[in-house]
Write a protein that holds these residues in place. Structure first.
Motif, short mmCIF file in Angstrom:
data_model
loop_
_atom_site.label_atom_id
_atom_site.label_comp_id
_atom_site.label_asym_id
_atom_site.label_seq_id
_atom_site.Cartn_x
_atom_site.Cartn_y
_atom_site.Cartn_z
N ASP A 151 3.25 5.15 -30.12
CA ASP A 151 4.26 5.49 -29.10
C ASP A 151 4.31 4.43 -28.00
O ASP A 151 5.38 4.02 -27.56
CB ASP A 151 3.93 6.86 -28.47
CG ASP A 151 4.16 8.00 -29.45
OD1 ASP A 151 4.83 7.77 -30.48
OD2 ASP A 151 3.65 9.11 -29.21
N LEU A 152 3.13 4.00 -27.60
CA LEU A 152 3.03 3.00 -26.53
C LEU A 152 3.63 1.65 -26.96
O LEU A 152 4.37 1.01 -26.21
CB LEU A 152 1.55 2.84 -26.16
CG LEU A 152 1.20 2.15 -24.86
CD1 LEU A 152 1.83 2.87 -23.68
CD2 LEU A 152 -0.32 2.10 -24.69
N LEU A 153 3.33 1.27 -28.19
CA LEU A 153 3.82 -0.02 -28.69
C LEU A 153 5.35 -0.01 -28.83
O LEU A 153 6.01 -0.99 -28.49
CB LEU A 153 3.18 -0.35 -30.05
CG LEU A 153 1.71 -0.75 -30.01
CD1 LEU A 153 1.14 -0.87 -31.42
CD2 LEU A 153 1.52 -2.07 -29.26
N VAL A 154 5.87 1.11 -29.31
CA VAL A 154 7.33 1.21 -29.47
C VAL A 154 8.00 1.07 -28.10
O VAL A 154 9.01 0.37 -27.94
CB VAL A 154 7.71 2.55 -30.14
CG1 VAL A 154 9.20 2.83 -30.05
CG2 VAL A 154 7.26 2.54 -31.60
N LEU A 155 7.39 1.69 -27.10
CA LEU A 155 7.90 1.64 -25.75
C LEU A 155 7.83 0.22 -25.18
O LEU A 155 8.79 -0.29 -24.60
CB LEU A 155 7.05 2.58 -24.87
CG LEU A 155 7.63 3.04 -23.56
CD1 LEU A 155 8.81 3.96 -23.81
CD2 LEU A 155 6.56 3.77 -22.75
N MET A 156 6.71 -0.44 -25.39
CA MET A 156 6.49 -1.77 -24.82
C MET A 156 7.30 -2.85 -25.55
O MET A 156 7.78 -3.79 -24.94
CB MET A 156 5.01 -2.16 -24.90
CG MET A 156 4.12 -1.43 -23.94
SD MET A 156 4.51 -1.73 -22.21
CE MET A 156 3.93 -3.41 -21.98
N LEU A 157 7.38 -2.72 -26.90
CA LEU A 157 8.00 -3.80 -27.66
C LEU A 157 9.50 -3.58 -27.85
O LEU A 157 10.25 -4.54 -27.93
CB LEU A 157 7.31 -3.96 -29.03
CG LEU A 157 5.83 -4.37 -28.94
CD1 LEU A 157 5.14 -4.18 -30.29
CD2 LEU A 157 5.69 -5.81 -28.48
N GLY A 158 9.92 -2.32 -27.93
CA GLY A 158 11.35 -2.02 -28.07
C GLY A 158 11.99 -2.60 -29.31
O GLY A 158 11.73 -3.74 -29.66
N GLY A 159 12.76 -1.82 -30.01
CA GLY A 159 13.50 -2.32 -31.17
C GLY A 159 12.64 -2.75 -32.35
O GLY A 159 13.10 -3.54 -33.17
N ALA A 160 11.42 -2.25 -32.41
CA ALA A 160 10.54 -2.65 -33.52
C ALA A 160 10.83 -1.81 -34.77
O ALA A 160 11.25 -0.66 -34.67
CB ALA A 160 9.09 -2.47 -33.10
N VAL A 182 1.16 -9.30 -25.01
CA VAL A 182 1.52 -7.91 -24.69
C VAL A 182 0.34 -6.99 -25.04
O VAL A 182 -0.06 -6.13 -24.25
CB VAL A 182 2.80 -7.46 -25.44
CG1 VAL A 182 3.02 -5.97 -25.30
CG2 VAL A 182 4.02 -8.23 -24.94
N LEU A 183 -0.21 -7.18 -26.24
CA LEU A 183 -1.29 -6.30 -26.71
C LEU A 183 -2.58 -6.49 -25.91
O LEU A 183 -3.18 -5.51 -25.46
CB LEU A 183 -1.58 -6.56 -28.20
CG LEU A 183 -0.44 -6.29 -29.18
CD1 LEU A 183 -0.87 -6.65 -30.59
CD2 LEU A 183 -0.01 -4.85 -29.13
N VAL A 184 -2.97 -7.72 -25.71
CA VAL A 184 -4.28 -7.98 -25.10
C VAL A 184 -4.22 -7.90 -23.58
O VAL A 184 -5.03 -7.22 -22.95
CB VAL A 184 -4.83 -9.36 -25.55
CG1 VAL A 184 -6.15 -9.68 -24.86
CG2 VAL A 184 -5.00 -9.38 -27.06
N ARG A 185 -3.26 -8.61 -22.98
CA ARG A 185 -3.22 -8.70 -21.52
C ARG A 185 -2.57 -7.47 -20.88
O ARG A 185 -3.07 -6.93 -19.92
CB ARG A 185 -2.48 -9.97 -21.09
CG ARG A 185 -3.34 -11.05 -20.44
CD ARG A 185 -4.25 -11.83 -21.32
NE ARG A 185 -3.58 -12.56 -22.41
CZ ARG A 185 -4.25 -13.17 -23.38
NH1 ARG A 185 -5.56 -13.15 -23.42
NH2 ARG A 185 -3.61 -13.81 -24.35
N LYS A 186 -1.47 -7.00 -21.46
CA LYS A 186 -0.76 -5.88 -20.82
C LYS A 186 -1.34 -4.53 -21.22
O LYS A 186 -1.48 -3.64 -20.40
CB LYS A 186 0.73 -5.94 -21.14
CG LYS A 186 1.39 -7.16 -20.51
CD LYS A 186 2.88 -7.04 -20.45
CE LYS A 186 3.45 -8.26 -19.73
NZ LYS A 186 4.57 -8.85 -20.42
#
Lengths: 235, 78
Positions: free
Chosen positions: A99-108, A44-48
């Protein structure tokens, strides 16, 4: 797959000093159960998101044993068996990426250590789960990261306990003051970046002058801190 | 790229570093275990860790502690 009680029994044995071949093999098997979750998060972090990341597929044995001895946590409860580290330039980038990570990973789960640092350590830790396995993302600014690296290196020289507020007083003072002054510089720079856009045009020059003066004072404080510490280290 | 590091905390220095392709995590983990078993009974302060980064240069930026002295780290952080 290990049951929680098997994992915790292994943790107790490691904590009690039974670091032998059999337990190292069992620990490696346990750590391998986190690889799938780690690979997912890293992807998620590297590719997306195309973020530069350094990953640690599994926490080192020495770090696990130290954590088990230091805390009351059981091995099955340790959240950072697998983890990644992201270093960004400043607080503005850190907020944006959070903000971006919370959106992408959800429920963190988010542990923001910037206002309430742990023995001087400032960062944001984000724990996300994939198929039930936690992966910790350490999100640091350059300045927070530099402090953390210096703290780790000093812990190698003066004992790991300095990371947890115990040990040589001048080392603890230095790390605490360094954390405070570098945080002060970062915050002033963040204000310069954000506040100046918000104030009225007529007030902008005076606000900028005040922030510049505060930044200059903080840098003088930092220089003084290094020079005092060098003297103390030489004594 | 995966990096298997053996670091001596007491000396503050890197003892060895080995590189493995990204997809070779099983092999790199097996080598990590072998190294940890080899080090059983040796002096304390040995740290064996497996890290992943785009390049060795990127790794040195996020894990400078394994590669630099305290003075070098202080100078680089200014």
């Amino acid at each position: 797959m290990f049951s929680n009680s098997q994992v915790d029994r292994l943790g107790r044995e490691l904590r009690d000093g039974q670091v032998n071949e059999e337990n190292l093999r069992r620990l490696e098997m346990f750590r391998s159960e986190f690889v799938e979750a780690y690979t997912y998060v890293e992807d998620v972090l590297v590719r997306k998101l195309r973020i530069t990341v350094t990953g640690r597929p599994s926490k080192s044995t020495v770090a696990i044993v130290e954590k088990l001895r230091r805390e009351t946590a059981r091995l099955s409860q340790i959240q950072d068996i697998a983890g990644c580290r992201v270093v960004v330039p400043d607080i503005a980038s850190q907020n944006k990426l959070l903000d971006l990570l919370v959106l992408m990973l959800g429920g963190a789960d988010i542990d923001d250590k910037r206002e309430t640092p742990t023995h001087g350590y400032r960062a944001i830790h984000i724990v996300t789960k994939h198929n039930g396995r936690p992966v910790e993302i350490q999100l640091r600014t350059r300045s927070q990261h530099a402090w953390a690296e210096i703290s780790e290196k000093m812990a190698d020289a003066f004992g790991q306990s300095i990371k947890y507020g115990q040990g040589e007083p001048w080392v603890l003072d230095f790390l605490s003051n360094l954390s405070n002054v570098t945080s002060k510089i970062e915050t002033i720079r963040y204000k310069k970046k954000t506040l100046l856009k918000q104030v009225k045009y007529s007030e902008r020059l005076s606000v900028q002058a005040r922030l510049n003066s505060q930044e200059k004072e903080a840098f003088a404080e930092l220089k003084d801190l290094f020079s005092r510490t060098q003297k103390q280290a030489a004594e | 790229m995966l990096f298997l590091l053996h670091y001596n905390r007491s000396k503050g220095s890197l003892v060895s570093i080995r590189e493995f392709p990204d997809k070779d995590i099983a092999n790199a983990s097996a080598e990590k275990l072998r190294l940890e078993i080899d080090l059983l009974g040796s002096a304390s302060g040995q740290e064996v860790v497996l890290l992943e980064a785009g390049s060795r240069d990127a790794l040195q930026k996020t894990h400078a502690r394994y590669f630099e002295t305290l003075d070098e780290m202080r100078d680089n952080s200014k």
